[in-house]
Design a protein around this motif. Structure first.
Motif, short mmCIF file in Angstrom:
data_model
loop_
_atom_site.label_atom_id
_atom_site.label_comp_id
_atom_site.label_asym_id
_atom_site.label_seq_id
_atom_site.Cartn_x
_atom_site.Cartn_y
_atom_site.Cartn_z
N MET A 59 0.88 -1.28 0.11
CA MET A 59 0.05 -0.16 -0.07
C MET A 59 0.68 1.36 -0.05
O MET A 59 0.31 2.12 -0.49
CB MET A 59 -0.91 0.10 1.29
N ALA A 60 1.92 1.25 0.70
CA ALA A 60 2.87 2.36 0.66
C ALA A 60 3.37 2.65 -0.87
O ALA A 60 3.47 3.94 -1.24
CB ALA A 60 4.28 2.06 1.39
N ASP A 61 3.60 1.56 -1.76
CA ASP A 61 4.01 1.74 -2.79
C ASP A 61 2.82 2.21 -3.81
O ASP A 61 3.01 3.11 -4.75
CB ASP A 61 4.48 0.64 -3.73
N VAL A 62 1.69 2.05 -3.49
CA VAL A 62 0.37 2.48 -4.16
C VAL A 62 0.19 3.93 -3.85
O VAL A 62 0.05 5.05 -4.76
CB VAL A 62 -0.99 1.78 -3.77
N TYR A 63 0.24 4.32 -2.59
CA TYR A 63 -0.10 5.84 -1.98
C TYR A 63 1.37 6.50 -2.53
O TYR A 63 0.77 7.73 -2.72
CB TYR A 63 -0.13 5.63 -0.47
N THR A 64 2.39 5.97 -2.77
CA THR A 64 3.55 6.98 -3.48
C THR A 64 3.40 7.01 -4.72
O THR A 64 4.28 7.60 -5.48
CB THR A 64 4.66 6.46 -2.67
N GLY A 65 2.65 6.36 -5.49
CA GLY A 65 2.73 6.38 -6.75
C GLY A 65 3.59 5.62 -7.60
O GLY A 65 3.76 5.50 -8.90
N GLN A 66 4.44 4.80 -6.88
CA GLN A 66 5.26 3.66 -7.34
C GLN A 66 4.45 2.43 -7.96
O GLN A 66 5.04 1.74 -8.82
CB GLN A 66 6.25 3.23 -6.37
N SER A 67 3.34 2.21 -7.52
CA SER A 67 2.40 1.22 -8.04
C SER A 67 0.79 1.53 -8.27
O SER A 67 0.57 2.86 -7.68
CB SER A 67 2.57 -0.04 -7.36
N THR A 68 0.15 0.80 -8.76
CA THR A 68 -1.40 1.06 -8.96
C THR A 68 -2.17 -0.23 -8.31
O THR A 68 -1.48 -1.29 -8.40
CB THR A 68 -1.74 1.55 -10.49
N VAL A 69 -3.28 0.23 -8.40
CA VAL A 69 -4.27 -0.99 -8.00
C VAL A 69 -4.06 -2.05 -9.09
O VAL A 69 -4.05 -3.27 -8.76
CB VAL A 69 -5.54 -0.45 -7.75
N ARG A 70 -4.34 -1.63 -10.28
CA ARG A 70 -4.01 -2.57 -11.53
C ARG A 70 -2.70 -3.50 -11.10
O ARG A 70 -2.51 -4.37 -11.35
CB ARG A 70 -4.10 -1.84 -12.77
N ASP A 71 -1.46 -2.64 -10.88
CA ASP A 71 -0.36 -3.38 -10.94
C ASP A 71 -0.40 -4.34 -9.69
O ASP A 71 -0.01 -5.61 -10.08
CB ASP A 71 0.61 -2.47 -10.58
N VAL A 72 -0.72 -4.12 -8.58
CA VAL A 72 -1.00 -4.98 -7.49
C VAL A 72 -1.87 -6.11 -7.86
O VAL A 72 -1.45 -7.29 -7.50
CB VAL A 72 -1.68 -4.11 -6.18
N LEU A 73 -3.04 -5.96 -8.30
CA LEU A 73 -3.96 -7.24 -8.62
C LEU A 73 -3.16 -7.92 -9.84
O LEU A 73 -3.00 -9.37 -9.54
CB LEU A 73 -5.29 -6.69 -9.17
N ALA A 74 -2.59 -7.53 -10.77
CA ALA A 74 -1.93 -8.44 -11.79
C ALA A 74 -0.66 -8.96 -11.22
O ALA A 74 -0.64 -10.35 -11.32
CB ALA A 74 -1.56 -7.30 -12.96
#
Length: 233
Positions: A59-74
């Protein structure tokens, strides 16, 4: 000496709230031998990211823009496709919260057949190959199904075949949610099958639009927590 570290200020709703917060933070800072600011930061991060280390990192990566919801699910579906011993990963049911979340998230999404794979081709070719394996497994199960479940298995196998035919680089977009619906209705058969997750990884990558907003991020965190708690990670 003024600090150059980032600062956040907030306003409390009442004098009572201020007293309670100050007193509580003083206690925590005394017990933990830290500063009040450090305790505020810790509490906020544990609330926003959770105290589950595996999930908080994601979630830290998601909130800092290093990842996305799409990236995490994939990525989660890709990892699941490589699992050899599901018993050590909490069983296939450990992935169900993420599949259910992806299903809800994809409700307004369409599968774009022209989605690039980053290597000069399109994702649809890999998606077709993987979904064909899922379809074949459903067909084999159809042959042995008996009783009241036989009709449902037959209908799902037929729908899977129809969707397979539409996974074509020249084809029109097709709704994404139906792929998840088939998987969830046949979870006992497909929940622990590697090609199920390879297929869903591709569907996530091809889904457009896929919401990246406050609700999707919050729901992703809850799905990850549910999933990781069953894995014992």
């Amino acid at each position: 000496m003024p600090t150059k570290r980032p600062k956040l200020n907030f306003v409390v709703s009442s004098a009572l709230s201020e007293t309670v917060i100050r007193s509580g933070l003083e206690d925590l800072s005394t017990i933990n031998r830290s500063s009040m600011s450090g305790e505020i930061e810790r509490i906020l991060l544990e609330t926003l990211l959770t105290d589950e280390s595996s999930v908080s990192g994601i979630m830290a990566d998601v909130y800092t823009g290093q990842s996305t919801v799409r990236d995490v699910l994939a990525g989660e579906f890709s990892d699941a496709s490589a699992v050899i011993d599901w018993r050590r990963r909490g069983g296939p049911d450990a992935m169900r919260p993420l599949v259910e979340f992806a299903s809800r998230l994809s409700a307004p999404s369409m599968v774009d057949m022209q989605t690039p794979d980053g290597m000069g081709g399109e994702v649809v070719y890999h998606a077709h190959s993987c979904w064909e394996s899922v379809t074949n497994l459903l067909r084999r199960n159809e042959a042995s199904a008996q009783g009241e479940s036989a009709l449902g298995v037959s209908l799902d196998a037929r729908e899977a075949e129809q969707r397979l035919a539409r996974l074509d680089p020249e084809g029109n977009p097709i709704d994404a949610s139906g792929f998840y619906a088939i998987v969830l209705r046949n979870w006992g058969l497909l929940g622990g099958y590697d090609y199920t997750y390879r297929s869903l990884m591709d569907i996530v990558r091809m889904s457009s639009p896929l919401r990246e907003d406050a609700r999707s991020r919050c729901d992703l965190k809850e799905a990850l927590l549910a999933s990781y708690s069953m894995r014992g990670e």
